[in-house]
Design an enzyme around this catalytic site. Sequence first.
Site, mmCIF file in Angstrom:
data_model
loop_
_atom_site.group_PDB
_atom_site.id
_atom_site.type_symbol
_atom_site.label_atom_id
_atom_site.label_comp_id
_atom_site.label_asym_id
_atom_site.label_seq_id
_atom_site.Cartn_x
_atom_site.Cartn_y
_atom_site.Cartn_z
ATOM 1 N N ASP A 246 50.890 28.956 48.729
ATOM 2 C CA ASP A 246 49.634 29.163 47.976
ATOM 3 C C ASP A 246 49.263 30.542 48.470
ATOM 4 O O ASP A 246 48.706 30.591 49.558
ATOM 5 C CB ASP A 246 48.588 28.393 48.029
ATOM 6 C CG ASP A 246 47.333 28.675 47.145
ATOM 7 O OD1 ASP A 246 47.382 29.829 46.624
ATOM 8 O OD2 ASP A 246 46.722 27.902 47.013
ATOM 9 N N ALA B 30 39.714 44.302 38.610
ATOM 10 C CA ALA B 30 39.002 44.450 40.056
ATOM 11 C C ALA B 30 39.910 44.276 41.115
ATOM 12 O O ALA B 30 40.199 45.038 41.937
ATOM 13 C CB ALA B 30 37.668 43.718 40.084
ATOM 14 N N SER B 31 40.804 43.090 40.801
ATOM 15 C CA SER B 31 41.900 42.820 41.733
ATOM 16 C C SER B 31 42.733 43.775 41.903
ATOM 17 O O SER B 31 43.371 44.130 43.077
ATOM 18 C CB SER B 31 42.376 41.478 41.528
ATOM 19 O OG SER B 31 43.097 41.465 40.606
ATOM 20 N N LYS B 32 43.462 44.652 40.702
ATOM 21 C CA LYS B 32 44.113 45.457 40.869
ATOM 22 C C LYS B 32 43.904 46.785 41.247
ATOM 23 O O LYS B 32 44.757 47.525 42.019
ATOM 24 C CB LYS B 32 45.019 45.433 39.378
ATOM 25 C CG LYS B 32 45.672 44.482 39.111
ATOM 26 C CD LYS B 32 46.807 43.664 39.988
ATOM 27 C CE LYS B 32 47.498 42.398 39.453
ATOM 28 N NZ LYS B 32 48.650 42.091 40.202
ATOM 29 N N SER C 270 49.436 46.879 38.460
ATOM 30 C CA SER C 270 49.207 46.700 36.914
ATOM 31 C C SER C 270 48.583 48.237 36.567
ATOM 32 O O SER C 270 47.983 48.902 37.345
ATOM 33 C CB SER C 270 48.507 45.488 36.413
ATOM 34 O OG SER C 270 48.075 45.675 35.153
ATOM 35 N N TYR D 253 40.458 40.697 36.734
ATOM 36 C CA TYR D 253 41.802 41.145 36.859
ATOM 37 C C TYR D 253 41.936 42.385 37.335
ATOM 38 O O TYR D 253 42.668 43.035 38.186
ATOM 39 C CB TYR D 253 42.683 40.825 35.660
ATOM 40 C CG TYR D 253 44.294 41.215 35.776
ATOM 41 C CD1 TYR D 253 44.942 40.520 36.544
ATOM 42 C CD2 TYR D 253 44.737 42.476 34.995
ATOM 43 C CE1 TYR D 253 46.555 40.788 36.689
ATOM 44 C CE2 TYR D 253 46.037 42.616 35.045
ATOM 45 C CZ TYR D 253 46.942 41.797 35.748
ATOM 46 O OH TYR D 253 48.271 42.095 35.928
#
Length: 268
Positions: free
Chosen positions: A60, A153-155, A138, A151
Amino acid sequence: MKNKVVIITGASSGIGKALAFEYGNKGAQVIITGRNEAKLLEAQAELVTSQIACQAIVCDSSSEEQTRAMIAQVVQEFGRIDILINNAGISMRAMFENVDLKVLKQLMDINFWGTVYATHAALPYLKQSKGGIIGISSIAGYRGLPVRTGYSASKFAMNGFLEALRTELLETGVHVLTACPGFTASNIRNASLNSEGKITGDSMRDEEKMMSAEEVAQRIYQAFEQKKKTLVLTFQGKLTVFLNKWMNGLMDRLVYNTLKKEKDSPLK
C-alpha cells in the site's frame, strides 16, 4: 535495460502495467506493487507469460512502513535499484463543498506521500546506481480541475516535489522525469472516489478517444532515455498547459464547460 532493476508502484493495471511490459520487454527485471493482491498476481502472470522477469510485492503506497519494507526486500533480493517509477494513484470526482475531507487526505496519502515514501527509501540505492526516478503525474498538476480538487492538489504537490528533488540531484547522476499524461485510457477513473470516498466503478469519459496506456508507456520510456525533465502528453494536454499560463481566465471557462459535459457531472 538488460538486468536493470525497475520498481513500478501501482502496476496492477493501466499505465503502471503498461510500463511493466515496456521495461520488461527491454530486458529489465521488473518489480510491480499494488494494494490488491489478486489483481497484482494477475498482472504478474500476464508479464511472466510474456517472458518478462517480474516479481510482485503487495504494498500500500500510502503506508510508509509497507513502502520501506518493499524497498528493503528489493535491495535484499536484487542488490540494487536502477529506476523507481512512482505510478500509484487514485482520483476523485465530487464538488468540494460536498466532499468528506477524508477523501482529499486519502488522495494526498497515495498520490503525494506515496511518491515521497518510495523515493526517500530508494534514493540511497538510486544514487549508487546513478539511476532514475519517474513520477507519473498529470495535467491536473499544472491546471486545477473542478470536481477534482483533491486530485489536482496531490498532483501539484507531486510536481513541486519532483522539480525540487530534480534540482537537488543535479550533480549526483540521478535523473528525474515528471511525466504528465492527459486523459488516458486507464483504470484510474473507474477507481475514482465520490464525495463519500466510495469507488465509483465507472468511467465518465469516452475511453476510445484517449491515448492508450501502452502508448503513454512508450512515450515515457523514450523521454526518460532522452533525459527529458518533463513530459506533457497529448495535444490537448500541451494546449491546456500553455493557455493556462497565459490566458487562465479563458481556461477557467473552457475547463468548466468541458468537465460539465462529462457523464453525470456534478457541475450540471
